[in-house]
Design a protein around this motif. Structure first.
Motif, short mmCIF file in Angstrom:
data_model
loop_
_atom_site.label_atom_id
_atom_site.label_comp_id
_atom_site.label_asym_id
_atom_site.label_seq_id
_atom_site.Cartn_x
_atom_site.Cartn_y
_atom_site.Cartn_z
N ALA A 112 7.13 80.90 41.24
CA ALA A 112 5.77 80.59 40.57
C ALA A 112 5.04 81.95 40.52
CB ALA A 112 5.13 79.57 41.32
N ALA A 113 4.24 82.03 39.34
CA ALA A 113 3.20 83.16 39.11
C ALA A 113 2.41 83.17 40.35
CB ALA A 113 2.47 82.61 37.90
N SER A 114 2.15 84.77 40.74
CA SER A 114 1.45 85.05 41.84
C SER A 114 -0.06 84.73 41.07
CB SER A 114 1.68 86.19 42.19
OG SER A 114 2.91 86.19 42.70
N PRO A 115 -1.23 84.18 42.18
CA PRO A 115 -2.43 84.30 42.02
C PRO A 115 -3.10 85.69 41.63
CG PRO A 115 -2.34 83.84 44.16
CD PRO A 115 -0.80 83.84 43.33
N PRO A 116 -3.92 85.87 40.80
CA PRO A 116 -4.58 87.41 40.60
C PRO A 116 -5.37 87.78 41.78
CG PRO A 116 -5.94 85.49 39.27
CD PRO A 116 -4.59 84.94 39.86
N VAL A 117 -5.36 89.22 42.31
CA VAL A 117 -6.00 89.59 43.10
C VAL A 117 -7.41 90.06 42.77
CG1 VAL A 117 -6.13 91.44 44.76
CG2 VAL A 117 -4.03 90.35 44.37
N ASP A 118 -8.50 89.56 43.58
CA ASP A 118 -9.78 89.74 42.96
C ASP A 118 -10.08 91.41 43.54
OD1 ASP A 118 -12.36 90.22 42.75
OD2 ASP A 118 -13.14 88.64 44.08
N PRO A 119 -10.33 92.06 42.18
CA PRO A 119 -10.49 93.40 42.07
C PRO A 119 -11.72 93.83 43.04
CG PRO A 119 -11.01 92.55 40.13
CD PRO A 119 -10.27 91.53 40.71
N SER A 120 -12.61 92.90 43.40
CA SER A 120 -13.58 93.42 44.04
C SER A 120 -13.43 93.24 45.65
CB SER A 120 -14.79 92.43 43.82
OG SER A 120 -14.60 91.00 44.18
N VAL A 121 -12.31 92.81 46.03
CA VAL A 121 -12.16 92.64 47.53
C VAL A 121 -11.62 94.06 48.01
CG1 VAL A 121 -11.72 90.23 47.33
CG2 VAL A 121 -9.61 91.89 47.43
N ARG A 122 -11.37 94.12 49.33
CA ARG A 122 -11.34 95.34 50.02
C ARG A 122 -9.65 95.55 49.51
NH1 ARG A 122 -9.05 96.17 56.14
NH2 ARG A 122 -9.35 98.39 56.48
N PRO A 123 -9.35 96.93 49.12
CA PRO A 123 -7.92 96.93 48.36
C PRO A 123 -6.87 97.01 49.67
CG PRO A 123 -9.48 98.50 47.47
CD PRO A 123 -10.07 97.85 48.75
N ARG A 124 -5.82 96.37 49.12
CA ARG A 124 -4.54 96.20 50.19
C ARG A 124 -3.51 96.94 49.54
NH1 ARG A 124 -1.57 91.03 52.95
NH2 ARG A 124 -1.92 91.64 54.86
N PHE A 125 -2.82 97.90 49.96
CA PHE A 125 -1.67 98.55 49.72
C PHE A 125 -0.56 98.05 50.54
CE2 PHE A 125 -5.22 101.21 48.44
CZ PHE A 125 -4.94 101.66 46.84
N VAL A 126 0.77 97.94 49.95
CA VAL A 126 1.89 97.40 50.77
C VAL A 126 3.11 98.28 50.33
CG1 VAL A 126 3.66 95.52 50.83
CG2 VAL A 126 1.06 94.90 50.86
N PHE A 127 3.78 98.67 51.60
CA PHE A 127 4.96 99.40 51.30
C PHE A 127 6.15 98.38 51.65
CE2 PHE A 127 8.62 101.45 53.36
CZ PHE A 127 8.91 102.58 52.59
N LEU A 128 7.24 98.11 51.08
CA LEU A 128 8.50 97.52 51.32
C LEU A 128 9.65 98.50 51.26
CD1 LEU A 128 7.34 94.53 49.44
CD2 LEU A 128 7.83 94.14 51.80
N GLY A 129 10.52 98.33 52.09
CA GLY A 129 11.67 99.24 52.14
C GLY A 129 12.33 99.76 53.42
N LYS A 130 13.32 100.40 53.38
CA LYS A 130 13.70 100.83 54.40
C LYS A 130 13.08 102.19 54.99
CE LYS A 130 18.77 99.78 53.44
NZ LYS A 130 20.19 100.56 53.05
N LEU A 131 12.80 102.00 56.39
CA LEU A 131 12.08 103.12 56.71
C LEU A 131 12.76 104.20 57.06
CD1 LEU A 131 9.86 100.64 59.22
CD2 LEU A 131 9.49 101.40 56.79
#
Length: 395
Positions: free
Chosen positions: A208-227
């Motif tokens: 399913a398509a992901s809902p858009p992220v409101d650009p005005s909210v606090r930015p959230r960065f995500v890292f995914l992968g092998k550490l």
């Protein structure tokens, strides 16, 4: 079509190459092909997951001091591991007879831990996809002290020549990008002897398509992968300490760098989510303002980049990680170099500029078309047909 995929280890949690193998095999089985995955190491959870998709998993016995994904227990074990791989490249082994069956198409994805002989098209056509650089480098990254040298030394050169004696007898070698092919050739892989093709990867779109992220909210960065160091985890932590703006960083994964991530989480600097997969992984990407992919080696195909773009989430990447997917200012930002200062600068730009975040998100959604998985599988099927013709001519 009868297809055998060869992946040296196939153990949960699946890495990028393993996930690709399962996705490709699943789609081929859905199309009516008879598909099996041959491996030396697996686990019941992964076998059940494959079986549910209509794919058989079969194990073969090999003798190695450790699994390929464990990277060895010391210098002596590493020497033994790679020596056995070389022996397997130069001398016929029962493994080849076990994997190659007349009438089947063999698609090798990772031969380290099995021996290079599995690349030889003795009894059936063989396609090999270079998911990393193990054809020319035992470490699979071609990185030394954070740099990409033009020469890896005499030992690696001699090893590569021995591996090539087997690889040149494959039907077709496949590279996920022009950069990957060029890097192999720069490190001495011959241009002739076997057909070499670039076939860009694709990836299944989310259900399913992901809902858009409101650009005005606090930015959230995500890292995914092998550490691990090669994925730039330490670099990301150093960059985050320099950020100086109100934003959140969520790190998900597991590996040798986990203690450093947990230490940062205990100090309240980041959020550590552990290893996530499936729906949890998709949900985490969907929650992100942008994905961070700070890898330090020339990635052949950043699977997590594909997942992020397919969900309309832009990517912040180092030049080594960006490849041809992340286009600076269009569907993400590429840092000037792989330093903490440069990466922090790219993160800071997105964190401070809501209009930039919105524009990059639109660009990410638009670039997802190139990743269509059905088209990719069609291209792979064409490679298989050509490999059969090449094998028949040689016979």
């Amino acid at each position: 079509m009868d297809i055998t995929h060869v992946q040296s280890s196939f153990i949960a949690p699946l890495g990028g190459a393993e996930s690709y193998v399962l996705a490709l095999a699943t789609e081929q089985a859905r199309r009516g092909d008879d598909v099996e995955i041959v491996t030396a190491w697996t686990d019941p959870l992964t076998v059940e997951r494959a079986n549910q998709a209509g794919v058989r998993v079969r194990t073969v016995r090999v003798r190695r001091p450790y699994r390929p994904d464990q990277h060895g227990g010391g210098p002596a074990a590493k020497i033994l591991f790679h020596s056995l791989d070389l022996i397997g490249a130069l001398a016929p082994t029962p493994l080849v007879l076990d994997v190659q069956k007349p009438g089947r198409l063999v698609h090798v994805h990772r031969f380290q831990g099995l021996g290079g002989q599995v690349l030889r098209a003795r009894l059936s056509p063989v396609v090999h996809t270079a998911h990393d650089y193990c054809l020319v480098d035992t470490t699979s990254t071609t990185i030394r002290d954070g740099l990409e040298p033009d020469d890896l030394g005499d030992v690696q050169r001699l090893r590569a020549r021995a591996i090539w004696r087997a690889a040149r007898h494959a039907s077709i070698l496949v590279f996920p990008s022009e950069r990957t092919l060029a890097r192999h050739r720069a490190l001495g892989m011959p241009r002739d002897g076997v057909e070499q093709r670039v076939v860009p990867h694709g990836w299944p779109a989310p259900a399913a398509a992901s809902p858009p992220v409101d650009p005005s909210v606090r930015p959230r960065f995500v890292f995914l992968g092998k550490l691990q160091a090669a994925k730039g985890v330490s670099l990301l932590l150093r960059a985050w300490a320099l950020l100086g703006v109100d934003a959140e960083l969520v790190i998900a994964g597991d590996g040798p760098e986990r203690p450093a991530v947990e230490h940062a989480a205990a100090a309240g600097l980041v959020t550590y989510a552990g290893w996530v997969d499936g729906d949890a992984k998709a949900a985490l990407i969907a929650s992100a303002t942008a994905l961070v992919f700070p890898s330090l080696w020339p990635e052949t195909f950043g699977l997590v980049i594909a997942e992020s773009l397919l969900m309309g989430r832009p990517v912040v990447a180092t030049p080594q990680a960006a490849g041809s997917f992340v286009r600076d200012g269009e569907n993400g930002l590429v840092s000037a170099d792989a330093t903490a200062e440069a990466l922090a600068g790219a993160l800071r730009r997105i964190a401070r500029d809501a209009s930039l975040r919105a524009r990059l998100a639109r660009g990410a959604a638009a670039s997802a078309t190139a990743l269509d998985f059905g088209s990719h599988v069609d291209r792979v099927t064409t490679v298989y047909a050509d490999a059969r013709e090449i094998f028949a001519r040689r016979r």
